[in-house]
Design a protein around this motif. Structure first.
Motif, PDB file in Angstrom:
ATOM      1  N   PRO A  27     -16.962 -58.451 -29.798  1.00 48.51           N
ATOM      2  CA  PRO A  27     -16.759 -59.505 -31.114  1.00 48.51           C
ATOM      3  C   PRO A  27     -15.609 -60.339 -30.006  1.00 48.51           C
ATOM      4  CG  PRO A  27     -14.765 -57.569 -30.357  1.00 48.51           C
ATOM      5  CD  PRO A  27     -16.404 -57.412 -29.665  1.00 48.51           C
ATOM      6  N   TYR A  28     -16.470 -61.050 -29.578  1.00 48.43           N
ATOM      7  CA  TYR A  28     -16.220 -61.933 -29.006  1.00 48.43           C
ATOM      8  C   TYR A  28     -17.016 -63.878 -29.203  1.00 48.43           C
ATOM      9  CZ  TYR A  28     -14.712 -59.108 -25.620  1.00 48.43           C
ATOM     10  OH  TYR A  28     -14.110 -57.785 -24.945  1.00 48.43           O
ATOM     11  N   ILE A  29     -16.216 -64.736 -29.630  1.00 51.51           N
ATOM     12  CA  ILE A  29     -16.744 -65.506 -29.808  1.00 51.51           C
ATOM     13  C   ILE A  29     -16.319 -66.697 -27.978  1.00 51.51           C
ATOM     14  CG2 ILE A  29     -14.209 -66.783 -31.357  1.00 51.51           C
ATOM     15  CD1 ILE A  29     -16.688 -68.912 -32.413  1.00 51.51           C
ATOM     16  N   LEU A  30     -17.460 -67.690 -27.543  1.00 52.04           N
ATOM     17  CA  LEU A  30     -17.913 -67.897 -26.735  1.00 52.04           C
ATOM     18  C   LEU A  30     -17.757 -69.720 -27.240  1.00 52.04           C
ATOM     19  CD1 LEU A  30     -18.865 -65.388 -25.863  1.00 52.04           C
ATOM     20  CD2 LEU A  30     -21.276 -66.438 -24.744  1.00 52.04           C
ATOM     21  N   LEU A  31     -17.174 -70.344 -26.007  1.00 53.26           N
ATOM     22  CA  LEU A  31     -16.848 -71.851 -26.540  1.00 53.26           C
ATOM     23  C   LEU A  31     -16.933 -72.675 -25.334  1.00 53.26           C
ATOM     24  CD1 LEU A  31     -12.947 -71.422 -27.982  1.00 53.26           C
ATOM     25  CD2 LEU A  31     -15.676 -71.546 -29.573  1.00 53.26           C
TER      26      LEU A  31
ATOM     27  N   HIS B 101     -11.014 -63.337 -28.299  1.00 54.20           N
ATOM     28  CA  HIS B 101     -11.048 -62.610 -29.257  1.00 54.20           C
ATOM     29  C   HIS B 101     -11.626 -63.502 -31.210  1.00 54.20           C
ATOM     30  CE1 HIS B 101     -10.796 -58.627 -31.823  1.00 54.20           C
ATOM     31  NE2 HIS B 101     -11.526 -57.867 -30.392  1.00 54.20           N
ATOM     32  N   LYS B 102     -12.694 -62.934 -31.748  1.00 57.83           N
ATOM     33  CA  LYS B 102     -13.638 -63.447 -32.196  1.00 57.83           C
ATOM     34  C   LYS B 102     -12.390 -63.206 -33.534  1.00 57.83           C
ATOM     35  CE  LYS B 102     -16.813 -61.776 -34.687  1.00 57.83           C
ATOM     36  NZ  LYS B 102     -18.202 -61.041 -34.815  1.00 57.83           N
TER      37      LYS B 102
ATOM     38  N   LYS C 141     -12.608 -53.682 -23.607  1.00 57.15           N
ATOM     39  CA  LYS C 141     -11.457 -53.711 -24.921  1.00 57.15           C
ATOM     40  C   LYS C 141     -10.157 -54.474 -24.559  1.00 57.15           C
ATOM     41  CE  LYS C 141     -14.566 -49.443 -26.670  1.00 57.15           C
ATOM     42  NZ  LYS C 141     -14.760 -48.122 -27.575  1.00 57.15           N
ATOM     43  N   PRO C 142      -9.894 -55.369 -25.089  1.00 55.32           N
ATOM     44  CA  PRO C 142      -9.260 -55.956 -24.980  1.00 55.32           C
ATOM     45  C   PRO C 142      -7.876 -55.442 -25.909  1.00 55.32           C
ATOM     46  CG  PRO C 142     -10.436 -57.778 -25.398  1.00 55.32           C
ATOM     47  CD  PRO C 142     -11.265 -56.954 -24.982  1.00 55.32           C
TER      48      PRO C 142
END
Length: 334
Positions: free
Chosen positions: A244-248, A273-274, A324-325
């Motif tokens: 569930p991530y978004i990369l910037l 985290h998205k 799993k943060p």
């Protein structure tokens, strides 16, 4: 997670793109060249030579048979992926800033620059796949979005809708045939939208902007779902499958960098985290702003292209998949 460094460009990267299987990575840059690489080991497979200006954008079809590229030499080119042969050239009055295939590979949408008395325009070209060297010069549809010029565009969740991001920070949906605006969100961002990437099922999409934030939007309603606010202008945002991530990626403009240290230049890929809109990690490496990020369709690796002319391919370690943060909540079901 040791990166594979791809050194095949002499100038800054403009866009990178995985093919559907993820075994190939296409990279284009301001040095007029398009390269294609094997993603598992970083070997360069070949180059596509022919453009006479910065190649701004590249896209490959779902069968990795054809590739299209848009350039500052005012051309859209159709290439055969496996031979590197240029099959067809379309010419326009101004630079082609963004290209994207439709889901069924039968059409390409492109954005041309607002310049020299010509308005910024969106065109849809039909692609003749049976006889690729014989294409129609005329667009299947053509329209000038009123108001702020479009910077990015792609086909939305249904074939006859085009999704655009604009210089003013607005996102809009257009009817591909008539050019009518169907929906828009004028305040999606407060500055130029620099990138727009769809989720695998096209139901939502991520945008990045010079206003130092990235956002997730619903494709149908254009409602902002999530906001990720950083302290640096962003050039790219990509949605990770599997996790569930978004990369910037982004960084201060090159001209304002010299006064700051590398740490302050912020040339890292940021993982957010998205769902919870929290930053969970960073990956360092580039010596200049990150211009473009792409994630392997399987979600097992990602690549970033920078102002420094390098592409860095990262294959995730097991710890990335185990981490799993936020515990089990917000994790993706397999």
């Amino acid at each position: 997670m040791r990166p594979i460094l791809l050194q095949g460009h002499e100038r800054s990267l403009t866009q990178i793109k995985y093919n559907r299987e993820g075994d190939l990575l296409f990279t284009c840059s301001k040095d007029h060249i398009i390269n294609v690489w094997y993603t598992h080991n970083g070997e360069r497979l070949g180059t596509y030579n022919g453009h006479n200006g910065t190649v701004w954008s590249v896209d490959v079809d779902s069968q990795s048979e054809f590739m299209v590229s848009g350039s500052a030499d005012n051309e859209l080119r159709l290439w055969q992926v496996k031979t590197g042969k240029c099959l067809f050239i379309w010419e326009f009055p101004t630079a082609v800033k963004r290209v994207a295939f439709s889901e069924d590979d039968s059409q390409v949408v492109l954005v041309t620059e607002q310049r020299m008395g010509f308005q910024g325009a969106i065109r849809v070209m039909n692609i003749n796949r049976q006889d690729p060297t014989n294409q129609s010069e005329e667009p299947a549809s053509f329209f000038n979005p009123p108001g702020s010029k479009a910077t990015v565009a792609t086909f939305a969740h249904t074939p006859n809708l085009i999704l655009t991001g604009h210089e003013s920070g607005k996102v809009a949906l257009w009817d591909a045939k008539t050019g009518d605006e169907i929906n828009s969100n004028e305040r999606a961002h407060s500055d130029v939208i620099t990138d727009l990437q769809l989720s695998p099922d096209r139901s939502y999409f991520a945008t990045s902007s010079k206003d130092k934030s990235a956002r997730l939007h619903d494709t149908r309603t254009l409602r902002v779902l999530k906001t990720y606010t950083t302290e640096t202008p962003l050039n790219s945002a990509a949605i990770a499958p599997l996790k569930p991530y978004i990369l910037l990626g982004g960084g201060q403009e090159a001209m304002s960098v010299t006064t700051t240290s590398l740490r302050q230049g912020k040339f890292e890929t940021r993982f957010w985290h998205k769902v919870f809109e929290e930053e969970v990690g960073r990956v360092k490496g580039h010596f200049g702003p990150i211009n473009t990020i792409a994630i392997h369709p399987s979600g097992r690796s990602y690549a970033s292209g920078g102002e420094d002319g390098f592409v860095r391919v990262h294959h995730f370690d097991d710890s990335y998949f185990r981490a799993k943060p936020f515990g089990d909540i917000g994790e993706v079901e397999d």
